[in-house]
Design a protein around this motif. Sequence first.
Motif, PDB file in Angstrom:
ATOM      1  N   THR A 149      16.575  21.495  57.747  1.00  0.00           N
ATOM      2  CA  THR A 149      17.506  21.521  56.612  1.00  0.00           C
ATOM      3  C   THR A 149      17.809  22.950  56.180  1.00  0.00           C
ATOM      4  O   THR A 149      18.960  23.287  55.858  1.00  0.00           O
ATOM      5  CB  THR A 149      16.922  20.725  55.427  1.00  0.00           C
TER       6      THR A 149
ATOM      7  N   ASP B 252      25.025  19.653  50.654  1.00  0.00           N
ATOM      8  CA  ASP B 252      25.520  19.375  49.311  1.00  0.00           C
ATOM      9  C   ASP B 252      24.485  18.595  48.504  1.00  0.00           C
ATOM     10  O   ASP B 252      24.236  17.421  48.775  1.00  0.00           O
ATOM     11  CB  ASP B 252      26.830  18.585  49.389  1.00  0.00           C
ATOM     12  N   PHE B 253      23.862  19.259  47.530  1.00  0.00           N
ATOM     13  CA  PHE B 253      22.883  18.619  46.674  1.00  0.00           C
ATOM     14  C   PHE B 253      23.426  18.431  45.256  1.00  0.00           C
ATOM     15  O   PHE B 253      22.650  18.282  44.306  1.00  0.00           O
ATOM     16  CB  PHE B 253      21.592  19.443  46.613  1.00  0.00           C
TER      17      PHE B 253
ATOM     18  N   VAL C 163      22.220  15.461  43.278  1.00  0.00           N
ATOM     19  CA  VAL C 163      20.866  15.571  42.736  1.00  0.00           C
ATOM     20  C   VAL C 163      20.904  16.203  41.349  1.00  0.00           C
ATOM     21  O   VAL C 163      20.208  15.777  40.426  1.00  0.00           O
ATOM     22  CB  VAL C 163      19.971  16.397  43.681  1.00  0.00           C
TER      23      VAL C 163
ATOM     24  N   LYS D 249      16.305  11.499  41.066  1.00  0.00           N
ATOM     25  CA  LYS D 249      16.532  12.768  41.746  1.00  0.00           C
ATOM     26  C   LYS D 249      15.818  12.827  43.105  1.00  0.00           C
ATOM     27  O   LYS D 249      16.318  13.438  44.048  1.00  0.00           O
ATOM     28  CB  LYS D 249      16.066  13.936  40.869  1.00  0.00           C
TER      29      LYS D 249
ATOM     30  N   PHE E  91      17.888  13.373  46.528  1.00  0.00           N
ATOM     31  CA  PHE E  91      17.590  14.578  47.305  1.00  0.00           C
ATOM     32  C   PHE E  91      17.373  14.228  48.777  1.00  0.00           C
ATOM     33  O   PHE E  91      17.924  14.870  49.678  1.00  0.00           O
ATOM     34  CB  PHE E  91      16.353  15.282  46.739  1.00  0.00           C
TER      35      PHE E  91
ATOM     36  N   SER F  78      20.546  13.283  50.579  1.00  0.00           N
ATOM     37  CA  SER F  78      21.481  14.381  50.812  1.00  0.00           C
ATOM     38  C   SER F  78      21.094  15.255  51.998  1.00  0.00           C
ATOM     39  O   SER F  78      21.830  16.179  52.349  1.00  0.00           O
ATOM     40  CB  SER F  78      21.585  15.255  49.551  1.00  0.00           C
TER      41      SER F  78
END
Length: 455
Positions: free
Chosen positions: A208, A218-219, A222, A337, A341, A344
């Motif tokens: 990642t 793209d977070f 989150v 979240k 996360f 994503s």
Amino acid sequence: MNHEHENNETLQVGIEEKLSIGANLTYGFQHLLALTGIFLFPVLIGQALNLEFQTIGYLIQACFLTTGLVTILQSGKMLRLPVVQGPTAAFFVAVLSASASVGLGTAFGSMAVAGIIFMLLALPIRKFGLIGHINKFIAPPIVYGTLLIIIGAQLADIGLKNWFGSANMGVNFAASIITVGCVLAFMIFGGNTILRRGALLWGIIAGTLFFAVFGSVDFSAVATAGWFRLPEIFPFGFGVSIPVVILMLLAFLQASAEAVGMYTLLTKWGKQELDSTRVNRGLFGEFLGCTLGAVFGGLGTTSYPENIGIVRVSGIGSRYVTMTAGIMAVILGLIPKVGLFIASLPSAVLSAASTILFGIIAISGIQMVSKVKWDELNLAVAGSSFIISLGTMYLPAELTAGLPLAIQSVVTQPMLVGVVMLIVLNTVVNVWIRPVLERRASANGSQDSIPTEAA
């Protein structure tokens, strides 16, 4: 896992021993790192069904919640063993195939119905719990070991081909290579530490980070998500389909076989008794937790060999450690979240990690069947089940399209065909026919009698 000397080993910390809160948290976190199905299976389902990030994130939350509920039940009064459970490949395959045809609501509704049926079959009351009494039919290594090989081979179809993605293929492939390279490096050089046990997670992080530098991650979802969310009851709607219930029943049967195998190992190491009543209590707890999880939208679970391996290598057999892991999983399942996360993360990176996981599943099966005495009878049981079940992936479309949905849902899934064939053939050949052949050979004074070790 290598169980060569398992009977001669004792746990450094016994099953009923208590540790400090800090030790429970540390060792419990180690167990969570091994539950790679939580990080991978919901995302792969979401990608296959083109679900939104928020929906995938909720699926991940529900899987954490289900894992926590079942693990707490198993570590607590139901089974009293250091068992950690997580999403299994059997339910992953079942939900993925069912959702593609009838939707998530019917898939999870049917899983809940199947779970209730198995709960009734495993009532922890003497003479009522049938599953514990048929342990010898579903638990032998030739059954669940061969089944893991079949599942690993079936899942290979969604591994390597997804390393490239649909755009930026060069970056996707490079990130996949880095992910696999890191996973292998940690597995090989990590020793008996958290580095090796979390190898898949560290590989995903490395892949990642590479993708974030050379691609785009793209977070934003989150950042906008809340910190707390209670689970919903049947969040995807509710429906029941008889063919899908059958599909889920077979998945529960596979999970039962694997779980009983893990119970057997742990009670041997802890020098405890495992009678049919205790087996029923454990399976009832598993089915209860999975049924509740299905109501909330989580995948069914089974005992993870990786977590049993952690117990063996560390020598920490305290069930209070695994109970702590279950509590931590429930807490993570209430934090949106966390799910978003994970949802994503780059799909190519997750596909690369899942490829290694699927390989581990298959090789774990090979390790299990290494204990089988491979005479002609066992070769007939495993060989025919293996090749016929995998052959169902290549049935002519014009043939399967004309079958009723109930039959089509079963015969097109190698895992489901495999578990039925293995249980039936092993029962017929090793439980019924083998003793007859042995008595006949003994009566004839033959020196070439059938081997007595029926795996």
